[in-house]
Design an enzyme around this catalytic site. Structure first.
Site, PDB file in Angstrom:
ATOM      1  CG  ASN A 209      -9.675 122.335   3.685  1.00  0.00           C
ATOM      2  OD1 ASN A 209     -10.869 122.518   3.801  1.00  0.00           O
ATOM      3  ND2 ASN A 209      -9.037 122.450   2.539  1.00  0.00           N
ATOM      4  CG  ASP A 278     -12.082 123.213  -2.846  1.00  0.00           C
ATOM      5  OD1 ASP A 278     -11.084 122.747  -3.421  1.00  0.00           O
ATOM      6  OD2 ASP A 278     -12.905 122.515  -2.221  1.00  0.00           O
ATOM      7  N   PRO A 305      -6.316 128.029  -7.510  1.00  0.00           N
ATOM      8  CG  PRO A 305      -4.011 128.369  -7.669  1.00  0.00           C
ATOM      9  CD  PRO A 305      -5.253 128.909  -7.018  1.00  0.00           C
ATOM     10  CG  ASP A 306      -7.056 121.101  -9.045  1.00  0.00           C
ATOM     11  OD1 ASP A 306      -5.990 120.486  -8.818  1.00  0.00           O
ATOM     12  OD2 ASP A 306      -8.181 120.599  -8.853  1.00  0.00           O
ATOM     13  CB  ILE A 307      -1.679 122.425  -6.670  1.00  0.00           C
ATOM     14  CG1 ILE A 307      -1.945 123.745  -5.933  1.00  0.00           C
ATOM     15  CG2 ILE A 307      -0.186 122.144  -6.772  1.00  0.00           C
ATOM     16  CD1 ILE A 307      -1.625 123.721  -4.451  1.00  0.00           C
ATOM     17  CG  PHE A 323      -4.156 111.447  -0.816  1.00  0.00           C
ATOM     18  CD1 PHE A 323      -2.938 111.314  -1.459  1.00  0.00           C
ATOM     19  CD2 PHE A 323      -4.428 110.633   0.280  1.00  0.00           C
ATOM     20  CE1 PHE A 323      -2.001 110.393  -1.028  1.00  0.00           C
ATOM     21  CE2 PHE A 323      -3.496 109.705   0.723  1.00  0.00           C
ATOM     22  CZ  PHE A 323      -2.282 109.586   0.072  1.00  0.00           C
ATOM     23  CE  LYS A 337     -12.675 114.940  -4.894  1.00  0.00           C
ATOM     24  NZ  LYS A 337     -12.338 115.079  -3.496  1.00  0.00           N
TER      25      LYS A 337
HETATM   26  O1  C5P Z   1     -10.131 118.799  -5.893  1.00  0.00           O
HETATM   27  P1  C5P Z   1     -10.236 117.925  -4.692  1.00  0.00           P
HETATM   28  O2  C5P Z   1      -9.922 118.655  -3.442  1.00  0.00           O
HETATM   29  O3  C5P Z   1     -11.515 117.247  -4.562  1.00  0.00           O
HETATM   30  O4  C5P Z   1      -9.122 116.788  -4.930  1.00  0.00           O
HETATM   31  C1  C5P Z   1      -8.217 116.409  -3.994  1.00  0.00           C
HETATM   32  C2  C5P Z   1      -6.836 116.217  -4.583  1.00  0.00           C
HETATM   33  O5  C5P Z   1      -6.470 117.357  -5.354  1.00  0.00           O
HETATM   34  C3  C5P Z   1      -5.762 116.129  -3.532  1.00  0.00           C
HETATM   35  O6  C5P Z   1      -4.736 115.337  -4.030  1.00  0.00           O
HETATM   36  C4  C5P Z   1      -5.343 117.573  -3.357  1.00  0.00           C
HETATM   37  O7  C5P Z   1      -4.025 117.671  -2.803  1.00  0.00           O
HETATM   38  C5  C5P Z   1      -5.408 118.103  -4.763  1.00  0.00           C
HETATM   39  N1  C5P Z   1      -5.769 119.534  -4.873  1.00  0.00           N
HETATM   40  C6  C5P Z   1      -4.863 120.442  -5.368  1.00  0.00           C
HETATM   41  N2  C5P Z   1      -5.218 121.766  -5.508  1.00  0.00           N
HETATM   42  C7  C5P Z   1      -6.440 122.174  -5.162  1.00  0.00           C
HETATM   43  C8  C5P Z   1      -7.389 121.270  -4.670  1.00  0.00           C
HETATM   44  C9  C5P Z   1      -7.015 119.960  -4.527  1.00  0.00           C
HETATM   45  O8  C5P Z   1      -3.718 120.059  -5.656  1.00  0.00           O
HETATM   46  N3  C5P Z   1      -6.758 123.458  -5.304  1.00  0.00           N
END
Ligand code: C5P
Length: 396
Positions: A209, A278, A305-307, A323, A337
């Site tokens: 990104n 993603d 994974p979504d951290i 964010f 979100k």
């Molecule tokens: O899921 P999305 O990218 O739309 O949301 C953004 C927020 O989620 C940011 O705070 C980003 O650091 C966090 N995030 C995360 N892990 C991911 C995707 C996004 O921690 N895989």
């Protein structure tokens, strides 16, 4: 300008790092401070008072019997006018004097007579720093509430290598600016992610990104200024590490996830600023993919994974802040979100506003709706955000 209206009394004691104090004066003046320099006699052997007078625009004092001071109380006058007394460089001998309350020249006398905070930047040979007497003095100075800036480790003027180098003028300036910030997160632990992640396709290619990491680094600095113990997990970025921060470098979202989950439960605040990819290729090719057509197969992607969501789902999660960088429908996407990740606060910005730059525009989305912050430099916005987070933490 970060030090407008601040009056800094700068004490220069005798050591080769005294030449760097000239650069420090220039940096302080550039930030809007008034600087009054006092030197020990030993310091004048390394650099002359004229240099400091020219840079500070103020007369320099070296002698407690200086006839220029009408009441002959230079030691009182110089420290009373100051918001802070900074000794840089602070020699081993000078630190020993301060630790023991000695006052046998102008600088040690005004240090004893001060009614403002004292910050010292030690500078000496590594053996002198390691010496038991110096270490004993440092313990005493700390317990007397004196801030010790550094020292740094590295090459020394004497040719040796080790702890004892004075911090660079830029680093001392950063510490001084931090000194004037409110300690809103004193004793708190803050974990942040910043920058992009990089998902390998083969040894030389990958999916990533766009993210400079500037906002995450500014927030890490602001959290540290507020007195927090800060850990910053960052993807590939070229930002210098703010001083006093534990930095963990990672490459992929998986590595970032592992580094965060390892310490997330022990934190008071988690701020996900990273632009996490993603998806990642299901299998990274061991060898470089050739353009011969034979290896040009579609890349199969799997979700990362979504951290942030995983940290928020911990049994006793830290206060989680996310964010949302969007190119349109900011409020709608940001609130969605926030709900999906079950977090109390999400910070939205439009990528057209400050992406990669030093300035930005942010809007806070929480239970109360949308609160836009005044646009400005990322560090100023980071401080405003930290203040908001400290408020949420206090109400938790
Ligand atoms: O899921 P999305 O990218 O739309 O949301 C953004 C927020 O989620 C940011 O705070 C980003 O650091 C966090 N995030 C995360 N892990 C991911 C995707 C996004 O921690 N895989």
């Amino acid at each position: 300008m970060e030090l407008t209206g601040k009056h800094i009394a700068l004490g220069v004691s005798g050591g080769i790092a005294a030449y760097k104090a000239a650069e420090l004066v220039r940096l302080l003046i550039k930030q809007g401070a008034t600087v009054q320099v006092a030197m020990t006699e030993a310091a004048t052997h390394f650099i002359t008072p004229v240099t400091f007078q020219a840079l500070s625009g103020n007369p320099v004092f070296t002698d407690q019997w200086d006839p220029r001071v009408a009441n002959n109380m230079a030691h009182i006058d110089l420290s009373r006018a100051a918001d802070v007394l900074l000794i840089a460089p602070a020699s081993a001998d000078f630190l020993a004097k301060v630790a023991n309350g000695l006052a046998d020249d102008l600088l040690s006398t005004l240090t004893l007579a001060r009614d403002c905070p004292l910050l010292v930047a030690p500078a000496m040979n590594q053996q002198m720093w390691e010496n038991a007497a110096t270490q004993r003095n440092i313990v005493t100075l700390r317990s007397d509430g004196i801030s010790i800036l550094g020292p740094a480790c590295g090459e020394q003027a004497c040719g040796e290598n080790g702890l004892g180098r004075m911090l660079e003028p830029e680093e001392i300036l950063t510490e001084l600016i931090a000194h004037f910030q409110p300690r809103l997160l004193a004793g708190k632990k803050v974990l942040l992610t910043a920058g992009p992640t990089f998902e390998a396709i083969d040894p030389v290619r990958g999916i990533t990104n766009l993210s400079s990491g500037k906002m995450g680094f500014a927030l890490a600095r602001a959290a540290r200024e507020a007195g927090a113990e800060v850990t910053l997990v960052c993807g590939p970025v070229s930002q210098p590490t703010p001083s006093g921060i534990k930095r963990v470098d990672v490459t992929s979202a998986h590595e970032m996830h592992a580094a965060v989950m390892q310490c997330a439960a022990a934190q008071d605040v988690f701020i996900g600023v990273a632009a996490v990819a993603d998806y990642r290729p299901k299998l990274a090719s061991e060898h470089k993919i050739k353009k011969d057509g034979a290896s040009a197969t579609p890349i199969e992607l799997v979700q990362n994974p979504d951290i942030l969501a995983d940290v928020a789902a911990l049994p006793a999660p830290p206060l989680c802040v996310g964010f949302a960088a969007e190119s349109r429908n900011l409020a709608d996407y940001a609130q969605k979100k926030r709900a999906a990740k079950k977090i109390p606060l999400i910070v939205g910005n439009l990528v057209q506003h400050g992406f990669g730059g030093d300035d930005t525009m942010l809007t806070l989305f929480d239970d109360d709706g949308a609160t836009p912050l005044p646009p400005g430099p990322k560090l100023a916005l980071a401080r405003a955000l930290i203040e908001h987070i400290a408020g949420l933490l206090a109400r938790r």
